[in-house]
Design a protein around this motif. Sequence first.
Motif, mmCIF file in Angstrom:
data_model
loop_
_atom_site.group_PDB
_atom_site.id
_atom_site.type_symbol
_atom_site.label_atom_id
_atom_site.label_comp_id
_atom_site.label_asym_id
_atom_site.label_seq_id
_atom_site.Cartn_x
_atom_site.Cartn_y
_atom_site.Cartn_z
ATOM 1 N N UNK A 1 35.145 -6.688 -16.482
ATOM 2 C CA UNK A 1 34.857 -7.605 -15.372
ATOM 3 C C UNK A 1 36.121 -8.096 -14.682
ATOM 4 N N UNK A 2 37.220 -8.162 -15.422
ATOM 5 C CA UNK A 2 38.483 -8.612 -14.847
ATOM 6 C C UNK A 2 39.290 -7.454 -14.241
ATOM 7 N N UNK A 3 38.825 -6.231 -14.453
ATOM 8 C CA UNK A 3 39.544 -5.050 -13.996
ATOM 9 C C UNK A 3 39.405 -4.844 -12.491
ATOM 10 N N UNK A 4 40.440 -4.300 -11.847
ATOM 11 C CA UNK A 4 40.317 -3.968 -10.423
ATOM 12 C C UNK A 4 39.298 -2.850 -10.178
ATOM 13 N N UNK A 5 38.992 -2.063 -11.226
ATOM 14 C CA UNK A 5 38.007 -0.977 -11.104
ATOM 15 C C UNK A 5 36.627 -1.415 -11.574
ATOM 16 N N UNK A 6 36.307 -2.680 -11.447
ATOM 17 C CA UNK A 6 35.037 -3.210 -11.953
ATOM 18 C C UNK A 6 33.839 -2.454 -11.375
ATOM 19 N N UNK A 7 33.887 -2.073 -10.107
ATOM 20 C CA UNK A 7 32.762 -1.354 -9.496
ATOM 21 C C UNK A 7 32.556 0.011 -10.141
ATOM 22 N N UNK A 8 33.648 0.722 -10.409
ATOM 23 C CA UNK A 8 33.540 2.038 -11.056
ATOM 24 C C UNK A 8 32.979 1.894 -12.467
ATOM 25 N N UNK A 9 33.480 0.897 -13.218
ATOM 26 C CA UNK A 9 33.000 0.688 -14.584
ATOM 27 C C UNK A 9 31.521 0.302 -14.605
#
Length: 109
Positions: free
Chosen positions: A5-13
Amino acid sequence: MKEVRASPQVNEWMAVIKKEMEGLHEKGVFTKVKCVPGMHTILMCFVFKIKTDQDCNITKYKARLVAKGFFQQKGTDFTESYAPTSLAVAIRAAIAIATAYNLEIEHLD
């Protein structure tokens, strides 16, 4: 999940998590059951992995849901276990023994 959730790739994850859950649902992996007193629920977590090519460019995001089965207790949470695979070494050893003693080999499914 906090890291995702804190990652910049949250949408991909989140997209690969959704895909994984849909695939498990389509295959009928889960069955709802009532918990009996003393039964332990199986905790689950996601294992995340980023696949890259030889130049370290991201090619794929992967998320796998895994059960923490080590929390289960035999006799309470399950009565038997099943391992659907066998090692090639074990199969070759069984064939060698059967050949040495002129035994018949039968395949069971």
